[in-house]
Structures are given as C-alpha cells and as structure tokens.
Scaffold this active site. Sequence first.
Site, PDB file in Angstrom:
ATOM      1  N   ASP A  28       0.822  -1.216   0.000  1.00 48.64           N
ATOM      2  CA  ASP A  28       0.000   0.000   0.000  1.00 48.64           C
ATOM      3  C   ASP A  28       0.852   1.261   0.000  1.00 48.64           C
ATOM      4  O   ASP A  28       0.333   2.363  -0.121  1.00 48.64           O
ATOM      5  CB  ASP A  28      -1.025   0.005   1.149  1.00 48.64           C
ATOM      6  CG  ASP A  28      -0.401   0.143   2.531  1.00 48.64           C
ATOM      7  OD1 ASP A  28       0.841   0.272   2.636  1.00 48.64           O
ATOM      8  OD2 ASP A  28      -1.158   0.124   3.526  1.00 48.64           O
ATOM      9  N   ASP A  29       2.165   1.107   0.140  1.00 47.77           N
ATOM     10  CA  ASP A  29       3.042   2.282   0.198  1.00 47.77           C
ATOM     11  C   ASP A  29       3.409   2.814  -1.180  1.00 47.77           C
ATOM     12  O   ASP A  29       3.944   3.921  -1.291  1.00 47.77           O
ATOM     13  CB  ASP A  29       4.332   1.926   0.951  1.00 47.77           C
ATOM     14  CG  ASP A  29       4.057   1.635   2.423  1.00 47.77           C
ATOM     15  OD1 ASP A  29       3.301   2.395   3.047  1.00 47.77           O
ATOM     16  OD2 ASP A  29       4.600   0.646   2.942  1.00 47.77           O
ATOM     17  N   SER A  60      -2.005   3.991   1.800  1.00 52.21           N
ATOM     18  CA  SER A  60      -2.152   3.420   3.144  1.00 52.21           C
ATOM     19  C   SER A  60      -3.570   3.625   3.674  1.00 52.21           C
ATOM     20  O   SER A  60      -4.241   4.592   3.309  1.00 52.21           O
ATOM     21  CB  SER A  60      -1.160   4.074   4.111  1.00 52.21           C
ATOM     22  OG  SER A  60       0.135   3.632   3.824  1.00 52.21           O
ATOM     23  N   ASN A 135       5.519  -3.464   4.649  1.00 53.99           N
ATOM     24  CA  ASN A 135       4.969  -2.141   4.884  1.00 53.99           C
ATOM     25  C   ASN A 135       5.934  -1.296   5.715  1.00 53.99           C
ATOM     26  O   ASN A 135       6.738  -1.818   6.467  1.00 53.99           O
ATOM     27  CB  ASN A 135       3.641  -2.293   5.647  1.00 53.99           C
ATOM     28  CG  ASN A 135       2.872  -1.005   5.749  1.00 53.99           C
ATOM     29  OD1 ASN A 135       2.511  -0.424   4.729  1.00 53.99           O
ATOM     30  ND2 ASN A 135       2.621  -0.540   6.957  1.00 53.99           N
ATOM     31  N   SER A 168       5.132  -6.535   7.541  1.00 54.43           N
ATOM     32  CA  SER A 168       5.202  -5.140   7.972  1.00 54.43           C
ATOM     33  C   SER A 168       6.434  -4.942   8.844  1.00 54.43           C
ATOM     34  O   SER A 168       6.707  -5.737   9.742  1.00 54.43           O
ATOM     35  CB  SER A 168       3.960  -4.758   8.780  1.00 54.43           C
ATOM     36  OG  SER A 168       2.792  -4.949   8.010  1.00 54.43           O
TER      37      SER A 168
END
Length: 338
Positions: A28-29, A60, A135, A168
């Site tokens: 999502d970054d 994000s 993440n 993450s």
Amino acid sequence: MRYPSSFACAAAALMFSCQAINILMSNDDGFGSGNLRELYHMLTGAGHNVYIVAPAFQQSGQGGRVGFTTEANLTGPSQYGLIPAGAPSIGPDPVDDHIFYYNGTPAACVFVALDYVLPNYAGFKVPDLILSGPNYGTNLGPSVWSLSGTAGVAYSATARSIPAIALSGSNTAVPYLEVDGPGHDAYRVAAVSFRVVEAIIETTPPGHPIFPLGYGANVNIPPLSNNHTSVPIVQSRMTGGAEVDAAVPGKTPGTFTWANLSPRASGLNQCINGDCSLPGETEVVAAGKVALSLYTIDYTAPIGAKASSVMQRFAALAGWMEGKAGLERRDRRVHWRA
Ligand SMILES: *[C@@H]1O[C@H](CO)[C@@H](O)[C@H](O)[C@H]1NC(C)=O
Ligand SMILES: *[C@@H]1O[C@H](CO)[C@@H](O)[C@H](O)[C@H]1NC(C)=O
C-alpha cells in the site's frame, strides 16, 4: 504452478532455496517503496519468478477497498516522480518490466494483477504466493488488520484462493533509489521478511499449496539493529494487547483525530479462534521480536455454546425463512421459552 529451476537449485547449494516459485508482490506504500524493492531483489536473487503490481501512489489505510481509477492517464506524476503525468494509469516500471504500477487501491492492484497483468505479461496466471509489503510501520491486531492496505492485499489474495503473507516492518518510508545496502533499515526489514518467506516456501512439498485454502499469515517486524539476522521469530495470535482507535476532539470545534483507546478494548482482544496460549502479535513486537500470526478468511464465529445460544434466540425468526431452519417449529418454541 511451481516450475523447476536449475538456477535456483544451484543457488541452493550456496545459501538459497531449491524451490523456485511464481510470486506476485504488492503493497500500500506504492511501487517505488524501498522495502518492496529490496525484498523483490532478494526473491529474484533466490531464483523466484516475481512480478510486482503495486499502487502508483501511496495508498495506506485503504483496507480491502477496491478502487479502480476512471482516468486513462495519470493526472500527476507517480510516487517519487518515477512515472510522468499523462502516462497511462497502468504500465511497467521504466527500468524493470516485471514491475507494474497501477493507479488504484492495494486490493484493486491484486485484482488487476490477477486478471490483466499476469495473464498478459507473465508466463503464469495464478501465482503460488502473494506477498504484501513489507509495509512501512507495523499492522498489529484485528482492528488494524481490517483497515490496513497491506492487509487488504493479503486477504484479497486469500479470497481469490491464493496463499498470501502480509509483511510489515517498523521502519520509515524510503524511495527505493535511496536504499544504499545492507546497513539500511529497508534492507534489514526485507532480509527478515525473506527469511520468513523462504522458510515457508522451503517446507512446502512440491505441487502442494503454500497454505491450506483460506489461510494466510501476518508478519510484523520490530525495530531492527544490525543484528537483524538473529531477531527471534515468535508464533502469535492476532488478538492480545491489540489497539483500537478512539475519536479525540481536534483543536477546531467539530473536528476529531484518533488515538489508541485507553485502556485497551477487551472486545478486540477476546481470544476466540486459534491457540489462546500464544502471545498477542502486538505484545511480541513490543518485546522486540518478530510476530507471525496465521489468519483465515472465514470471519464466521466458531461452533460452540456461545454461538448456539445466540443462534437459538434468533430461532423465532426461522418461521419467516425458507429452508431447513423454517421447518423446525417445535424446536423454535422450546428455545424461545428457554
Ligand atoms: C492518455 O495519454 C495518451 C498518450 O499516452 C493519449 O493518446 C490519450 O489521449 C490520453 N487519454 C486521455 C483521456 O487523456
Ligand atoms: C540486538 O541488538 C540489541 C541492541 O542493539 C540488543 O539489545 C539485543 O540483545 C540484540 N539481540 C541479539 C539477539 O543479539
């Protein structure tokens, strides 16, 4: 399907896995993430066939939202200016044709990858494994799990019947071009992620799925020093010490911001599924260790006295429903009285 790779097996003699698989990565970054690209290079270096389809921009907090752009072209330059404004909304990275950007949410990237990019540009349609991240920042506990775009990639992949791992780290954002070797945090986070991913690949019998259908893993990595190779990896559960938001009034009347609810919510931390003797993933990372939790895509409450007692109270409604439940009128009366 798994394919034999003599390159990977030769490399195995040195240090890497002998099982080369097809992997899809997203996050999502954004597709320019240092964490993402470092892990990508470690996986390709081990002989795996890896494609990235990741957001053109930072995405994000999108959870599993499926957001497809309606614009044919990017209306502004992509993350880190890697793609100019006016370029198509989907396309390959300028320097690596296994890496695609797409102007959509993380979950949308998974679906665009599975239904467009892989069938058209890769030698496979269904990856053996989908990886999300690593993440920037941890994704700990069931509440964050529902809102994290990193998690959204993983549970969307699981929903599409593909084994997935959400990864993450505890490091901060860095453009991939600024990662300058093994001393960099992005390298360390990727190296720990690689260790976890290789372990599960190596122990998968050839021809078998990496996880049972509907299962996936959530991996969270604490802040790392230069001894990252020795950081312990602990089996955990999602509940336990986990945080949920509270709404906190902002400076301007009528505005709010968020904080972690204090004291912690017992609802969020109720252990219902899994091994309740395991530590919570939040607690494991707080203790400086890597937390590895399994998840399932099935949110349905497990069978047992609690579910039965609640369902029995709904039984009076069964007369209004079609099917088997509606036939059990005698049972319904008994349960309603009780
Ligand atoms: C998108 O960009 C292409 C050139 O790359 C151009 O031909 C096309 O007209 C653009 N589409 C829109 C809707 O602006
Ligand atoms: C890793 O380094 C930290 C501090 O740099 C130290 O506190 C910790 O004990 C080390 N862990 C191991 C397993 O060596």
